[in-house]
Design a protein around this motif. Sequence first.
Motif, PDB file in Angstrom:
ATOM      1  N   ASP A  49       6.461  -0.453  -4.584  1.00  0.00           N
ATOM      2  CA  ASP A  49       6.461  -1.828  -4.089  1.00  0.00           C
ATOM      3  C   ASP A  49       5.812  -1.909  -2.709  1.00  0.00           C
ATOM      4  O   ASP A  49       5.018  -2.813  -2.433  1.00  0.00           O
ATOM      5  CB  ASP A  49       7.889  -2.379  -4.013  1.00  0.00           C
ATOM      6  N   LEU A  50       6.148  -0.962  -1.845  1.00  0.00           N
ATOM      7  CA  LEU A  50       5.587  -0.929  -0.498  1.00  0.00           C
ATOM      8  C   LEU A  50       4.075  -0.704  -0.549  1.00  0.00           C
ATOM      9  O   LEU A  50       3.319  -1.354   0.160  1.00  0.00           O
ATOM     10  CB  LEU A  50       6.265   0.167   0.333  1.00  0.00           C
ATOM     11  N   ARG A  51       3.630   0.195  -1.403  1.00  0.00           N
ATOM     12  CA  ARG A  51       2.208   0.475  -1.545  1.00  0.00           C
ATOM     13  C   ARG A  51       1.467  -0.773  -2.050  1.00  0.00           C
ATOM     14  O   ARG A  51       0.393  -1.125  -1.554  1.00  0.00           O
ATOM     15  CB  ARG A  51       1.983   1.647  -2.493  1.00  0.00           C
ATOM     16  N   ASP A  52       2.051  -1.487  -3.023  1.00  0.00           N
ATOM     17  CA  ASP A  52       1.445  -2.725  -3.515  1.00  0.00           C
ATOM     18  C   ASP A  52       1.367  -3.781  -2.404  1.00  0.00           C
ATOM     19  O   ASP A  52       0.349  -4.472  -2.270  1.00  0.00           O
ATOM     20  CB  ASP A  52       2.237  -3.289  -4.691  1.00  0.00           C
ATOM     21  N   ASP A  53       2.424  -3.882  -1.613  1.00  0.00           N
ATOM     22  CA  ASP A  53       2.422  -4.836  -0.504  1.00  0.00           C
ATOM     23  C   ASP A  53       1.335  -4.496   0.518  1.00  0.00           C
ATOM     24  O   ASP A  53       0.643  -5.389   1.018  1.00  0.00           O
ATOM     25  CB  ASP A  53       3.784  -4.874   0.188  1.00  0.00           C
ATOM     26  N   ILE A  54       1.169  -3.228   0.807  1.00  0.00           N
ATOM     27  CA  ILE A  54       0.138  -2.803   1.765  1.00  0.00           C
ATOM     28  C   ILE A  54      -1.251  -3.086   1.206  1.00  0.00           C
ATOM     29  O   ILE A  54      -2.145  -3.529   1.935  1.00  0.00           O
ATOM     30  CB  ILE A  54       0.319  -1.315   2.130  1.00  0.00           C
ATOM     31  N   GLN A  55      -1.449  -2.881  -0.088  1.00  0.00           N
ATOM     32  CA  GLN A  55      -2.747  -3.176  -0.707  1.00  0.00           C
ATOM     33  C   GLN A  55      -3.041  -4.682  -0.656  1.00  0.00           C
ATOM     34  O   GLN A  55      -4.161  -5.103  -0.364  1.00  0.00           O
ATOM     35  CB  GLN A  55      -2.783  -2.674  -2.146  1.00  0.00           C
ATOM     36  N   GLN A  56      -2.039  -5.494  -0.933  1.00  0.00           N
ATOM     37  CA  GLN A  56      -2.223  -6.942  -0.864  1.00  0.00           C
ATOM     38  C   GLN A  56      -2.545  -7.384   0.560  1.00  0.00           C
ATOM     39  O   GLN A  56      -3.405  -8.234   0.778  1.00  0.00           O
ATOM     40  CB  GLN A  56      -0.971  -7.668  -1.361  1.00  0.00           C
ATOM     41  N   LEU A  57      -1.856  -6.779   1.511  1.00  0.00           N
ATOM     42  CA  LEU A  57      -2.120  -7.092   2.912  1.00  0.00           C
ATOM     43  C   LEU A  57      -3.550  -6.689   3.288  1.00  0.00           C
ATOM     44  O   LEU A  57      -4.249  -7.425   3.992  1.00  0.00           O
ATOM     45  CB  LEU A  57      -1.116  -6.373   3.817  1.00  0.00           C
ATOM     46  N   GLY A  58      -3.995  -5.541   2.798  1.00  0.00           N
ATOM     47  CA  GLY A  58      -5.368  -5.099   3.050  1.00  0.00           C
ATOM     48  C   GLY A  58      -6.391  -6.063   2.458  1.00  0.00           C
ATOM     49  O   GLY A  58      -7.401  -6.371   3.098  1.00  0.00           O
TER      50      GLY A  58
END
Length: 96
Positions: free
Chosen positions: A20-29
């Motif tokens: 979930d954290l990795r997906d959030d970071i990708q979306q933020l990127g």
Amino acid sequence: MTDEPTLGEVVRRFEDRFVDLRDDIQQLGRRMDEKVDQRIYDLRHEALGARVTTLETLREKDAERLVNTRRWVVGAVIVPLIGILLPVIILLVRGA
């Protein structure tokens, strides 16, 4: 039996949170990639301001040209027409 999760359950929950954290970071990127840089924004703003200034200048010139055209029409057409028709009208009124 206790309500505490097993070690495998803890690892699975941790991995889920990590995904979930990795997906959030990708979306933020991705969102940061779509964001316009401040310098580009300033350049676009300056270009837009220059364009507006140019359009305002052109509008003022067009308004001035319209006023000059009206003056020309009055001076070249209407005044001579009145100069020709006014004596005729005066003669017709006095003669009648």
